[in-house]
Scaffold this active site. Structure first.
Site, short mmCIF file in Angstrom:
data_model
loop_
_atom_site.label_atom_id
_atom_site.label_comp_id
_atom_site.label_asym_id
_atom_site.label_seq_id
_atom_site.Cartn_x
_atom_site.Cartn_y
_atom_site.Cartn_z
N ARG A 23 0.33 -1.12 -1.27
CA ARG A 23 -0.80 -0.74 -2.12
C ARG A 23 -0.31 0.02 -3.35
O ARG A 23 0.64 0.79 -3.27
CB ARG A 23 -1.77 0.17 -1.35
CG ARG A 23 -2.33 -0.43 -0.10
CD ARG A 23 -3.34 -1.50 -0.32
NE ARG A 23 -4.43 -1.12 -1.18
CZ ARG A 23 -5.53 -1.88 -1.34
NH1 ARG A 23 -5.68 -3.02 -0.67
NH2 ARG A 23 -6.48 -1.50 -2.15
N VAL A 24 -0.98 -0.20 -4.46
CA VAL A 24 -0.64 0.55 -5.66
C VAL A 24 -1.75 1.55 -5.98
O VAL A 24 -1.69 2.25 -6.98
CB VAL A 24 -0.40 -0.38 -6.87
CG1 VAL A 24 0.84 -1.23 -6.63
CG2 VAL A 24 -1.61 -1.26 -7.14
N ASP A 25 -2.78 1.59 -5.12
CA ASP A 25 -3.86 2.56 -5.35
C ASP A 25 -3.76 3.68 -4.31
O ASP A 25 -2.78 3.79 -3.60
CB ASP A 25 -5.23 1.87 -5.29
CG ASP A 25 -5.41 1.08 -3.99
OD1 ASP A 25 -4.57 1.21 -3.08
OD2 ASP A 25 -6.41 0.35 -3.88
N ASP A 26 -4.78 4.48 -4.21
CA ASP A 26 -4.72 5.62 -3.28
C ASP A 26 -5.18 5.23 -1.89
O ASP A 26 -6.00 5.90 -1.27
CB ASP A 26 -5.55 6.78 -3.83
CG ASP A 26 -4.90 7.36 -5.07
OD1 ASP A 26 -3.66 7.38 -5.11
OD2 ASP A 26 -5.63 7.76 -5.99
N VAL A 27 -4.68 4.11 -1.43
CA VAL A 27 -4.99 3.67 -0.08
C VAL A 27 -3.68 3.63 0.68
O VAL A 27 -2.67 3.18 0.15
CB VAL A 27 -5.64 2.26 -0.10
CG1 VAL A 27 -5.78 1.70 1.30
CG2 VAL A 27 -7.00 2.31 -0.78
#
Ligand code: 6R9
Length: 690
Positions: free
Chosen positions: A558-562
């Protein structure tokens, strides 16, 4: 070899989008690192495979991209439609600048997915075939249902639901463990056009309550309790607590149907609310075993499934009926090289998307025999999975890398003790599978003869997006390989430009596919913002990806805050908001760190309220608050005391720095001069091992 002609089949970029570049494969180049070793399917496997060579794949892929309407409507015609879809097979807009994001497939067509799973298979002569084998937590407790018997059970429940006033479009929350009643309930909802929302039975009362408030179900269906391994989980108590809280917030649920799961706990010990609660066994079996189907539009909703995003509020991913049906059935068939004689076992829980698409719908649409397992993979010992494989003669085994890694750690003797000779295809899902786990899975579990289908996809995508078709491709351990039919993955840079050839960047998809989700329940704006605004014109997956010189795709996370813990998606914001609800927690920042078994672990930096001393008890109670608010699977692996957090002058927490501290990569902290107070970093480092 059979790969010789592939090069000539490459399609120009102007034609069908991006087609794998196979030059190196054909010339036998590569092989520099372990990751690049090619693993070829055996001739024997290829001979019987549905897609037996790269050429065959490319031919079908090319067709699916050049003529999606023709490709998918051809497949859809093999299903039962009460009324055929309209003029247009599909319509789509993935570009926010051109208006609302909109995806429709087979609109105007009337069908029913339960009918296609059950009635259609019975009509074609599979009525006496086993649809579900059920294996209980204890090795000697099991059961099975043929397609005919399954239909009868589904119809009884469907009739009950109708009798209680559940109508087309109404929502039903299902909070059940892996017993046969879980797929039965999903199918019963689908039969009458009700929208099911399965909540994973590992979620806490608080999470269940949130979902009840968001989707306002007519009824909640649960069971008294479940035993997983040696643990008894009292599900009904959790439901009671959730419904109490919901009713205090103005959302009351009038009916709670409770299945008596005899193996777990006594009926008398279950708390009961008269007037609201009914025992399944007292009422459902009294209803007729046939039930007319509610024909629904292909674009009518089938289910809601909540998933984590980068903010605290879970997203209700909405899937509709027709496209999802065609897509799950087709992906299941090709990615597992499914044949009528297969016995299929997917270890996922129906509380996650994998259980929706590849325990219930995809396999049953194909008339498959599916194993449903109630317990945990290492009970009574780490050989349980292979015992089950031998017991039911499982041919296709689909699981998650975290399970592979944990069984790998327990040692080969648990595996080799069992024959496993029925196995012919293995599958992996949930997170990138590291090459060493891949090899162990391939060599030890599969005796070096079973291709591994490493399937990259998401709750949002409904079905597989990038996956090897067994027998079609030489595999590279750890690569999900190539796109499924109809899927056009693109890799873009920060500016949203597509990049070609060997590259890495953000994984997007251009153009829709039938299984795509259509909206976030009640929040189409969030749907557009989260998925379609980052890179205009594309669906953005939230994953990073690289493509190697042979065109193979490598997912990088993941590149997001997940964060992805044991294949479960958890939003860092969700964990943070649970932590700060603790009265002694002033602030929290959560990051993912590498974890040997879980893939990623949860690492929480916690700032306490002024004057509160650090203590072991407080650490425990912080972990407990997360367990209570989200579920045990989201409990932080580590709490790191933080007198303060590294923030920019505008107050934004610099997670990049926290990630480095969490993984002890202290010489890679990068530029910390933009911090409002750079001394925070040293402070944090000094507390790292306290
Ligand atoms: C099906 C499912 C989706 C996220 C996804 C990605 C990760 C799933 C993967 C994989 C690498 C694979 N993911 N499968 N990463 N290789 N084969 O897991 O859905 O729970 O929504 O998670 O999981 O990061 O974005 P979901």
């Amino acid at each position: 070899s059979h790969l010789r002609h592939v090069e000539s089949m490459r399609i120009s970029p102007s034609g069908a989008g991006r087609i794998p570049e196979l030059k190196a494969v054909i010339l036998g180049e590569s092989l520099a690192s372990e990751e690049n070793d090619l693993v070829f399917p055996s001739d024997e496997f290829c001979k019987q495979a549905l897609v037996s060579s790269p050429e065959k794949y490319l031919e079908m892929y090319k067709w699916s991209i050049e003529d999606p309407a023709g490709f998918w409507s051809g497949i859809a015609s093999e299903f039962y439609w009460e009324k055929k879809w309209g003029q247009q097979v599909y319509s789509e807009n993935l570009d926010v600048s051109k208006g609302t994001i909109n995806i429709e497939w087979f609109k105007g067509g009337l069908t029913n997915i339960c009918y296609n799973c059950l009635d259609a298979n019975i009509k074609s002569g599979n009525g006496d075939k086993i649809a579900l084998y059920w294996e209980g937590n204890e090795p000697d407790v099991d059961g099975s249902l043929t397609y005919k018997q399954l239909l009868e059970r589904v119809c009884q429940l469907a009739n009950f639901l109708k009798d209680k006033g559940v109508k087309k479009g109404d929502t039903v929350i299902i909070y059940l463990p892996m017993i046969m009643e879980l797929p039965i309930t999903m199918l019963a909802c689908a039969r009458i056009g009700a929208v099911h929302s399965v909540v994973f039975a590992g979620y806490s009362a608080e999470s269940l309550h949130q979902r009840v408030v968001d989707c306002k179900p007519k009824i909640v269906i649960t069971c008294n309790a479940v035993t997983r391994g040696t643990k008894i989980i009292d599900l009904k108590n959790i439901v009671d607590a959730a419904l109490l809280e919901s009713s205090q917030n103005g959302i009351s649920v009038d009916l709670c149907l409770t299945f008596e799961n005899k193996s777990a706990m006594k009926k008398e010990d279950t708390k009961w609310q008269k007037g609201r609660d009914l025992w399944w066994q007292d009422v459902v079996p009294t209803y007729p075993t046939t039930c007319d189907v509610e024909w629904v539009d292909a674009e009518d909703p089938l289910f809601l499934l909540y998933t984590s995003g980068s903010t605290g509020k879970p997203k209700g991913v909405l899937h509709t009926t027709g496209g999802y049906m065609i897509y799950t059935a087709t992906t299941f068939k090709y990615a597992f090289d499914y044949k009528d004689s297969d016995i299929y076992w997917c270890t996922a829980d129906c509380g996650w998307i994998t259980g929706h698409s590849y325990v219930t719908y995809g396999p049953l649409l194909n008339g498959a025999t599916v194993v449903v397992y109630e317990g945990v993979p290492n009970y009574p010992d780490s050989g349980r999975c292979w015992e089950i494989v031998d017991k039911y003669k499982v041919t296709i085994f689909y699981t998650a890398p975290t399970l592979v890694r944990s069984l790998m750690r327990d040692g080969n003797e648990y595996v080799t003790r069992y024959s496993r000779k029925s196995l012919r295809v293995l599958g992996s899902v949930g997170e990138p599978i590291n090459p060493s786990a891949w090899r162990w899975f391939y060599n030890v579990v599969g005796d070096s003869r079973c291709p591994i289908s490493d399937t990259w996809w998401q709750t949002e995508t409904g079905g597989f997006m990038i996956a090897p078709l067994p027998g079609a491709w030489p595999q590279k351990p750890g690569s999900a390989t190539f796109p499924f039919f109809g899927v056009q993955p693109v890799i873009v840079d920060e500016k949203g430009n597509e990049i070609d050839g060997e590259c890495s960047g953000y994984l997007c998809v251009k153009s829709s596919w039938p299984g795509a989700f259509r909206t976030l329940y009640g929040d189409h704006e969030r749907y557009e913002t989260t998925y379609f605004k980052a890179f205009p014109g594309y669906y953005f997956s939230g994953d990073g990806c690289s493509r190697d010189k042979d065109g193979y795709h490598w997912l990088t996370g993941r590149v997001d805050d997940v964060i992805n813990v044991s294949g479960h998606r958890i939003g860092t914001a969700e964990v943070e908001s649970a932590l700060v609800s603790h009265p002694q927690c002033a602030e929290a920042a959560v990051v993912g760190v590498e974890h040997e078994v879980k893939g990623q672990g949860i690492y929480a930096f916690v700032t306490l309220v002024e004057g509160v001393p650090y203590s072991e008890d407080l650490r425990k109670s912080l972990v407990l608050v997360v367990r209570n608010q989200i579920g045990a699977f989201a409990a932080p692996d580590r709490i790191h005391w933080a007198p303060s957090l590294p923030k920019t002058r505008s107050g934004k927490i610099m997670r990049r720095i926290l990630r480095k501290i969490a993984s002890r990569q202290l010489d890679e902290l990068g530029d910390i001069s933009t911090l409002a107070d750079p001394s925070v970093v040293d402070q944090l480092i000094s507390l790292a091992d306290s």
